[in-house]
Enzyme design. Structure first.
Site, PDB file in Angstrom:
ATOM      1  CG  ASP A 126      -2.097   0.776   1.191  1.00  0.00           C
ATOM      2  OD1 ASP A 126      -2.455   1.108   0.071  1.00  0.00           O
ATOM      3  OD2 ASP A 126      -2.689   1.080   2.241  1.00  0.00           O
ATOM      4  CB  CYS A 180     -21.922  -8.519  -6.166  1.00  0.00           C
ATOM      5  SG  CYS A 180     -20.505  -7.842  -5.275  1.00  0.00           S
ATOM      6  CB  CYS A 183     -26.038  -8.521  -2.784  1.00  0.00           C
ATOM      7  SG  CYS A 183     -25.607  -7.693  -1.248  1.00  0.00           S
ATOM      8  CB  CYS A 206     -15.874   7.672   1.228  1.00  0.00           C
ATOM      9  SG  CYS A 206     -15.427   6.306   2.301  1.00  0.00           S
ATOM     10  CB  CYS A 236     -19.818  -0.382   2.435  1.00  0.00           C
ATOM     11  SG  CYS A 236     -18.158   0.293   2.455  1.00  0.00           S
TER      12      CYS A 236
HETATM   13  S1  SF4 Z   1     -22.637  -6.016   0.163  1.00  0.00           S
HETATM   14 FE1  SF4 Z   1     -21.871  -5.100  -1.732  1.00  0.00          FE
HETATM   15  S2  SF4 Z   1     -19.876  -6.014  -2.063  1.00  0.00           S
HETATM   16 FE2  SF4 Z   1     -20.958  -7.314  -0.577  1.00  0.00          FE
HETATM   17  S3  SF4 Z   1     -21.971  -8.886  -1.862  1.00  0.00           S
HETATM   18 FE3  SF4 Z   1     -23.439  -7.226  -1.541  1.00  0.00          FE
HETATM   19  S4  SF4 Z   1     -23.169  -5.932  -3.356  1.00  0.00           S
HETATM   20 FE4  SF4 Z   1     -21.350  -7.240  -3.215  1.00  0.00          FE
HETATM   21  S1  SF4 Z   2     -20.371   2.928   3.873  1.00  0.00           S
HETATM   22 FE1  SF4 Z   2     -18.434   2.623   2.758  1.00  0.00          FE
HETATM   23  S2  SF4 Z   2     -18.468   4.139   1.091  1.00  0.00           S
HETATM   24 FE2  SF4 Z   2     -20.017   4.749   2.594  1.00  0.00          FE
HETATM   25  S3  SF4 Z   2     -19.003   6.177   3.943  1.00  0.00           S
HETATM   26 FE3  SF4 Z   2     -18.792   4.164   4.886  1.00  0.00          FE
HETATM   27  S4  SF4 Z   2     -16.813   3.361   4.106  1.00  0.00           S
HETATM   28 FE4  SF4 Z   2     -17.395   5.100   2.794  1.00  0.00          FE
END
Ligand code: SF4
Ligand code: SF4
Length: 340
Positions: A126, A180, A183, A206, A236
């Protein structure tokens, strides 16, 4: 060919012995979506992360990193742990010690072994111009989900990635398919609507960017949505169904080491901040941005008992912190008057 396969197997075995959970390989001439990346940069969706604009001749063509290179080895290290019981939230990757040095040391050991096999290597964690996620997809470690994160079938999204560009000729792994399906959980949960479309992230919206990379004042439109997140956001990741099998990391240095109550940290000086966070990813923030973020969190979840500490900052000589502290005080007072 047989020797290539055998060397690849040995290399993978060595990576697993060093504690990496997953290891895959791809050609150095890996196909990367350069046009997509350059368009994302041209649209300024990377915000002020200007380092993403530089070294693209290497970033988009890893061969330019090491002209004699033939392969790229990608490894993943699981960092999952449950969220600790505390006021405020931090992204899981930042709960313990910084992963860069820990992974880099292991990669160096792997590089030494590869050198004994005749290779010349360049390791990355990274830190250099390398598109780790798309390369990891090509090396069979997973797919890039609608959240733009790498998803591994077994470890989900909680993997740190490391890479070694090498002159060794290693057997490429098959590319993982996208699983995915229909979803949309990650897109639906995002508190700041940072996904303009599936598989596309506007980093400037974000919370990870706003609380970590962004310098200066946090725009008012995002402060409430930041909620109790002091450093980063895992929403997320947490909702992704592919994380249902996530297991606590085997690396004890990634585990949470405790934190005083948030209000207490508002009185910290540089020494106290450094003493607590040395060797962790939080040091990137530096003290003013830490206090800025804590003010936003207290504005969202704080109580009247937090006001004296906030008042001290509101009268302080850093205008950015003072403004966030005043915002927090007003929010707490307004909540309190509404609940009477
Ligand atoms: S939460 Fe988002 S990244 Fe995870 S399987 Fe569902 S669509 Fe894909
Ligand atoms: S859910 Fe994911 S994309 Fe949205 S603010 Fe949080 S880290 Fe960022």
């Amino acid at each position: 060919m047989e020797s290539t396969v055998a060397l690849t197997d040995q290399c993978r075995q060595k990576a697993l012995e060093l504690g990496f959970e997953v290891c895959g390989f791809t050609s150095v001439d890996v196909k990367l979506r350069g046009e997509y990346y350059l368009k994302w940069i041209a649209e300024k969706q990377h915000g002020t992360m200007s380092w993403m604009e530089r070294n693209n001749e290497r970033r988009l063509a890893p061969r330019n990193i090491l002209p004699e290179a033939k392969s790229i080895l990608m490894v993943g290290l699981n960092y999952y742990q449950d969220d600790p019981d505390m006021r405020g939230k931090m992204a899981k990757y930042a709960l313990g010690k910084d992963y860069h040095k820990i992974i880099y040391k292991r990669l160096k050991r792997l590089c030494r072994w590869m050198q004994e096999q005749g290779g010349v290597q360049k390791p990355y964690v990274d830190t250099g111009p390398l598109l780790e996620k798309p390369i990891a997809v090509e090396a069979g470690l997973g797919w890039m989900g609608k959240s733009t994160l790498l998803l591994h079938r077994k470890f989900g999204t909680f993997l740190f990635l490391g890479a070694i560009v090498t002159t060794l000729d290693l057997e490429a792994d098959p590319v993982e398919q996208d699983h995915c399906g229909s979803c949309t959980r990650c897109l639906d949960i995002c508190p700041t609507n940072a996904f303009p479309a599936p598989y596309k992230l506007d980093a400037t919206r974000c919370i990870s960017y706003l609380t970590i990379e962004h310098h200066g004042s946090i725009p008012l439109e995002f402060r409430e949505a930041i909620g109790d997140r002091i450093y980063g956001c895992d929403d997320c990741l947490d909702v992704c169904p592919w994380n249902r099998w996530a297991r606590t990391t085997r690396e004890s240095r990634f585990l949470f080491a405790g934190l005083p109550d948030l209000t207490e940290t508002l009185a910290w000086d540089e020494t106290a901040f450094t003493e607590r966070f040395q060797g962790t990813p939080i040091t990137r923030l530096k003290l003013p941005r830490w206090k800025r973020n804590v003010c936003v969190v207290l504005g969202n979840i704080g109580t009247l008992s937090d006001i004296p500490a906030l008042k001290l900052l509101a009268g302080g000589d850093d205008p950015m912190i003072a403004e966030h502290a005043m915002w927090a005080i007003e929010r707490i007072q307004s909540r309190n008057s509404q609940s009477k």
